[in-house]
Design an enzyme around this catalytic site. Structure first.
Site, PDB file in Angstrom:
ATOM      1  N   THR A 130       0.818  -1.210   0.000  1.00  0.00           N
ATOM      2  CA  THR A 130       0.000   0.000   0.000  1.00  0.00           C
ATOM      3  C   THR A 130       0.857   1.266   0.000  1.00  0.00           C
ATOM      4  O   THR A 130       0.548   2.229  -0.690  1.00  0.00           O
ATOM      5  CB  THR A 130      -0.937   0.002   1.213  1.00  0.00           C
ATOM      6  OG1 THR A 130      -0.177  -0.244   2.401  1.00  0.00           O
ATOM      7  CG2 THR A 130      -1.985  -1.091   1.079  1.00  0.00           C
ATOM      8  N   PHE A 167      -8.053   3.385   4.351  1.00  0.00           N
ATOM      9  CA  PHE A 167      -7.412   2.567   5.385  1.00  0.00           C
ATOM     10  C   PHE A 167      -8.364   1.547   6.007  1.00  0.00           C
ATOM     11  O   PHE A 167      -8.070   0.981   7.056  1.00  0.00           O
ATOM     12  CB  PHE A 167      -6.831   3.462   6.479  1.00  0.00           C
ATOM     13  CG  PHE A 167      -5.587   4.187   6.052  1.00  0.00           C
ATOM     14  CD1 PHE A 167      -4.368   3.528   5.991  1.00  0.00           C
ATOM     15  CD2 PHE A 167      -5.628   5.527   5.697  1.00  0.00           C
ATOM     16  CE1 PHE A 167      -3.214   4.199   5.593  1.00  0.00           C
ATOM     17  CE2 PHE A 167      -4.482   6.209   5.299  1.00  0.00           C
ATOM     18  CZ  PHE A 167      -3.267   5.537   5.243  1.00  0.00           C
ATOM     19  N   CYS A 207      -6.761  -0.236   9.133  1.00  0.00           N
ATOM     20  CA  CYS A 207      -5.320  -0.482   9.122  1.00  0.00           C
ATOM     21  C   CYS A 207      -4.662  -0.002  10.408  1.00  0.00           C
ATOM     22  O   CYS A 207      -4.723   1.174  10.753  1.00  0.00           O
ATOM     23  CB  CYS A 207      -4.695   0.219   7.925  1.00  0.00           C
ATOM     24  SG  CYS A 207      -2.900   0.127   7.876  1.00  0.00           S
TER      25      CYS A 207
END
Length: 1085
Positions: free
Chosen positions: A291, A418, A425
């Site tokens: 990411t 996220f 995350c």
């Protein structure tokens, strides 16, 4: 960065109002196939792109039957906000995420909610990702970003950098060092670490497995074996790191590994098992490096595509950090870069989908019934481009939308890169700090540019999404030390140029050998690049040491010690792709920033674009003196519709003389050396045709009864090609065979003779080595290059008798030259044929010619028309230009590209590529936005693409379109009403109302006889006025001199009539104010 998520918002129970059965509507779904159901709709190599495509077709919600599961995909904020409610929905690994459990087990990313190890690991690790703990990792992160910066500097300004590769190395190493105290040393390896290669292969295979039938996965034994081998290798390294830390404890280490080994879960009092530690180590490496590297790569693309934003970000770094070493206290001050990172993740981030699952059967949106067995997917791209939240410019990259309090005012669940709620995350702050540091240190040291300025975003997929084929270059900024920003580095001394090269100061304008000259050019079609190469050759002949760069490569590189020649076009008032950064830098320049820089400007433009004619060269000409630069010679601005070569040669020679060049002679004949050998092609015959598209259709759709023949060409594009309606297919043509034959006969050459070219800087002539005569004449030069006065003078010197006299008269008389050469489009070859006594050498002839320019054609199709699972197809609609030549003497004119295209049969290949059009010349992102389209002849092409796309949307999602009208001008309703049957069918679907006008013959039963589009528009002005007031966007495509001009005038006239007292000047100002926003055109000669 502050987190917009608050648990109370997400977890709050949202009451589900009981919904009557009569209120339930079916969720749209593509047609299903026997056995495979909707699986053919999903591209196994890039599944998320299929979700995006279908969202564009079906709208806010649709479902897919994937045999083993049903996916419901939502793309609006309204529906996403509902499925983010953790009281009703929860994350459950599915698809590719579930396949990854073979590697990641019950790690944080892939664990099921009921698995106790997720809860334990989450409680243990949360403190490690707190603000103070992340700040302590700053030195390790800076160490590794410094390695990246020094590597790029060491490789030099000509090295082509692949951001996805270098940012993967960075993110991978940062997690290894900060997480486990382990150095992968990726910047000291030619190949990326084997762990990263194994991980990439595993991610790719997991994505493919998720898109296959179970039986296919069962049969792919070798793929499964390779996946298991990669998994075992990755686990082995993780287990070795754990074992090493146990053998040699590091009690003072604050990394993730120490925490996982030694910290007990505060609720159960248990430590994490070795197996779960292994799973989480791989999880952090997988999720973190993919990411972060993807986001940084997309960020570089967005900054370089938006030069104004790039310079604002760089200015912030200069203001906050300067030349000092980046420190933790600098990061909170980098507000604009923070907004750039957030906006990147909104416009296009690495995560495409967010999966949830209902806890029980439910209804969303008040009308869509969802089963607890369904997987409900948030299409993050659709969410992040929802115009109802982000506005009409949702597709634009604009970091300012997330600044000055606007970030805090965003609706809940409108920005979700996220993840969501308790399963969001855990490493967000870690990634944000790393991205801020990397961006700041790169912008502090380098001017970055695209290796291919015409590059438009293409993407590739593992489980995340990254740019594909994106490359950049990095040149150290002027005046920056080799050690700027590097902690612990020695002070820099010495007079060095960027990237550590010792700057060579030639004589300042003396013209003696080695005197430097910087030549900057901007070019899309190649003309100004050719002029730059011609200036380079001429400068060498006159004793200079020239350097040729794109304008973007010249950003911040101007020096008062080196004169600079700037050669630039203007494309509809905008800079060339490789000049955008330079122009933005100039416009943001401060007074005296270019003090005493000597410059000269040569501008090319097309007079058909009256309002933007020469805008860019004139901007350079006006802005540089305001910044303190001094003009060497008056700037020259030429019209490419007329004589380009003559004014160029005058400006070139005057400029070189003004800066002290030696007398290199002003004739156009050249010392270019051409050696001709007999061809050995017949012995080689290794035919490896370079091609990018396969012709699948090439049909006549209108014959020559009412003008040039018109053809419809369909091609199958290469696997990585994508486009939108409104984009261009750029064709690299070949000169007509007959014209090549004329040239070979004039010089007594065999078409297959071998040519070796030396003594010139023109790369299009030199190529990669010896070439055949037919290769040079057929594919590299414009044989129709208009003869300039100087070229005619040079030819006259080689002629004899009356030929010489006539040529001298032709070159010396302005009227004769205009009437006999420009208006009759006389080429150099025409002159040589008409005056046979001229003995011009083949080398001198080649030196007079311009490079063969690519031709661009508006695409006349929609990618939605391509069948799922098939290679993307695109169509163009073109006139086949063929007529007696204006130059006379029995010659026949044939259009270069149209003749080339018309000669291709089904199955043959053409050289071509996709070029993005003006960003405004695309369908509105909201299909409900009204449209008014105006076209004539083959200018229908982009409108056909628009209407075809709208028809596909209407088929899938009836009632989802706003009104649209097409005004289409043609000559005869039976002879050249292009695509009449298709347009009528699409009209029935509601894609557009078709309003033709026929200049010669219309249908007898027509209610009114309109000859031209502007006449019909005036007659229907009340309807046009109403639809425009409701938000319509106007698109125009056709002749600049005819259709575009008449449409401009009729729109102004309609606007003037709408209120009393509006003047012609008022109308023009109104039209100018809506150009590129609600009135966009794509016009041609």
């Amino acid at each position: 960065m502050s987190c917009p998520y608050t648990p109370e918002e997400s977890a709050a129970k949202q009451p589900v109002t009981s919904v009557k059965d009569d209120d339930i509507v079916p969720i749209p779904q593509p047609p299903t196939h026997w056995f495979t159901r909707n699986l053919p709709e999903v591209d196994p190599a890039f599944p998320v792109s299929s979700m995006w495509r279908l969202s564009g077709q079906f709208g806010d919600i649709y479902k897919l039957d994937l045999v083993s599961r049903t996916n419901v995909v939502v793309s609006s904020h309204e529906l996403t906000d509902e499925i983010m409610d953790e009281s009703r929905f929860e994350k459950e690994p599915s698809g590719g995420t579930r396949e990854l459990r073979a590697l990641l087990g019950d790690g944080l990313f892939t664990a099921y909610k009921h698995e106790e190890n997720w809860h334990k690991a989450h409680r243990v690790l949360m403190p490690v990702f707190g603000p103070l703990a992340i700040k302590k990792m700053f030195p390790e992160m800076q160490d590794l970003v410094s390695q990246l910066v020094l590597k790029l500097d060491r490789q030099g300004p000509e090295n082509e950098i692949i951001p996805t590769d270098d940012f993967t190395r960075l993110a991978f190493d940062v997690i290894g060092l900060c997480g486990f105290g382990y150095r992968f040393n990726s910047f000291y390896r030619n190949e990326i670490h084997s762990f990263a290669q194994q991980m990439s292969a595993a991610l790719t295979e997991a994505g493919k497995r998720a898109s296959r039938l179970s039986v296919e996965n069962y049969l792919r034994v070798k793929s499964a074996e390779e996946l298991q081998n990669n998994i075992q290798s990755m686990w082995k390294l993780c287990d070795e790191l754990v074992a090493e830390r146990k053998r040699n404890p590091q009690p003072d280490a604050t990394d993730l590994l120490n925490t996982m080994l030694n910290v007990k879960d505060p609720q159960t009092g248990e430590k994490l098992s070795d197996e779960n530690i292994r799973f989480n180590m791989v999880t952090f490496l997988v999720a973190g490096h993919e990411t972060t590297s993807g986001t940084l790569s997309f960020l570089m693309y967005q900054l370089l595509k938006n030069p104004e934003t790039y310079h604002k970000a760089q200015e912030e770094v200069d203001r906050v950090v300067g030349d000092s070493v980046l420190r933790p206290e600098h990061l909170p001050q980098l507000k604009y870069i923070e907004a750039c990172i957030r906006e990147t993740m909104r416009v296009q981030g690495p995560i495409g989908l967010l999966n949830t699952k209902p806890k029980e059967d439910t209804v969303i949106g008040g009308k869509y019934r969802i089963s607890k067995d369904d997987v409900v997917i948030c299409n993050i791209r659709g969410l992040h481009h929802d115009r109802r939240v982000w506005g009409d410019d949702a597709d634009d990259f604009r970091p300012e939308r997330l600044m000055d309090g606007r970030w805090e005012k965003l609706p809940p669940n409108s920005w979700k890169p996220f993840g969501n709620g308790s399963r969001a995350c855990i490493g967000r702050a870690f990634a944000e700090q790393e991205m801020l540091m990397a961006t700041a240190m790169l912008l502090q040291r380098f001017q970055l540019s695209m290796a291919d300025p015409s590059y438009d975003l293409r993407m590739k997929s593992t489980l995340t999404v990254k740019p594909d084929g994106f490359k950049i270059k990095a040149i150290r900024r002027s005046g920056k030390s080799p050690y700027v920003g590097i902690p612990g580095s020695p002070q820099w001394t010495g007079d060095q140029s960027p990237n550590g090269r010792r700057r060579s100061h030639g004589s300042n304008g003396s013209g003696q050998a080695g005197a430097p000259l910087l030549i900057l050019y901007g070019s899309n079609a190649g003309t100004c690049k050719y002029l730059a190469e011609d200036l380079e050759t001429a400068a060498i002949d006159r004793g200079f040491d020239p350097t040729v760069k794109t304008m973007d490569e010249g950003t911040e590189q101007l020096s008062k010690d080196i004169p600079v020649a700037i050669i630039t076009p203007s494309y509809e008032g905008k800079p060339a792709d490789n000049a955008r950064n330079f122009i933005s830098w100039l416009e943001a320049g401060k007074p005296d920033s270019l003090n005493d820089v000597q410059f000269a400007v040569f501008g090319a433009g097309n007079s058909e674009w009256v309002s933007t004619f020469h805008r860019i060269p004139k901007l350079v000409d006006e802005v540089m003196p305001k910044l303190g630069a001094k003009k060497i010679v008056p700037s020259s601005f030429v019209d490419v519709k007329e004589d380009l070569t003559g004014p160029w040669e005058d400006w070139r020679d005057e400029m070189l003389s003004s800066i002290g060049g030696t007398s290199g002679g002003t004739t156009t004949t050249s010392d270019i050396e051409v050696t001709i050998d007999k061809s050995d092609t017949a012995d080689l015959l290794a035919d490896e045709t370079v091609s990018t598209a396969i012709v699948t259709k090439n049909e006549i759709i209108a014959d020559t009864e009412v003008g040039f023949a018109k053809r419809h060409l369909e091609v199958e594009l290469s696997d990585d090609a994508t486009y939108e309606p409104g984009d261009y297919l750029v064709v690299l043509p070949q000169n007509p065979i007959e014209v090549v034959r004329r040239a070979t006969m004039r010089f007594g050459l065999n078409a297959l003779d071998t040519v070796t070219i030396k003594g010139t800087s023109k790369k299009f002539l030199i190529g990669r080595g010896p070439s055949t005569v037919v290769d040079i004449l057929g594919g590299r030069v414009e044989l129709g290059t208009l003869a300039s006065k100087r070229q005619i003078e040079a030819i006259a010197k080689t002629a004899e008798g009356s030929d010489q006299q006539k040529l001298q008269e032709l070159a010396s008389s302005e009227d004769a030259y205009k009437n006999e050469v420009i208006e009759k489009r006389i080429s150099v070859l025409d002159i040589l044929e008409d005056y046979p006594s001229a003995k011009l050498s083949f080398g001198a002839y080649l030196d007079m010619l311009r490079p063969l320019a690519p031709r661009q054609y508006s695409i006349s199709s929609s990618p939605l028309a391509t069948q799922p699972g098939k290679a993307v197809r695109a169509t163009i609609t073109y006139d086949v230009q063929s007529a007696p030549a204006l130059s006379g003497n029995g010659r026949h004119f044939e259009g270069v590209a149209t003749t080339y295209l018309a000669s291709h049969t089904v199955g043959s290949r053409i050289q071509c590529y996709i070029r993005r059009s003006n960003a405004s010349f695309h369908l509105p992102s909201d299909p409900k936005t009204p449209m008014i389209m105006v076209a004539a002849g083959t200018g229908l092409a982009p409108m056909r693409g628009f209407i075809q796309q709208r028809a596909k949307i209407a088929e899938s999602n009836p009632g989802s379109l706003g009104p649209a009208i097409l005004y289409f001008g043609c000559r005869d309703y039976e002879k050249d009403f292009l695509y009449a049957d298709e347009l009528r069918e699409w009209e029935k679907l509601g894609a557009a109302q078709i309003r033709p006008a026929f200049s010669r013959r219309g249908p007898r039963d027509a209610k009114a006889d309109y000859k031209y589009t502007h006449e019909r528009m005036w007659e229907e002005r009340d309807e046009i006025r109403d639809i425009f007031r409701s938000g319509a966007k106007i698109f125009v495509c056709g002749s600049a001199a005819k259709l575009a001009k008449s449409t401009n005038e009729i729109c102004k006239r309609i606007w003037q009539e709408s209120a009393a007292g509006r003047s012609e000047q008022d109308a023009q100002e109104w039209l100018d104010s809506i150009r590129e926003v609600r009135y966009v055109s794509d016009v041609f000669d």
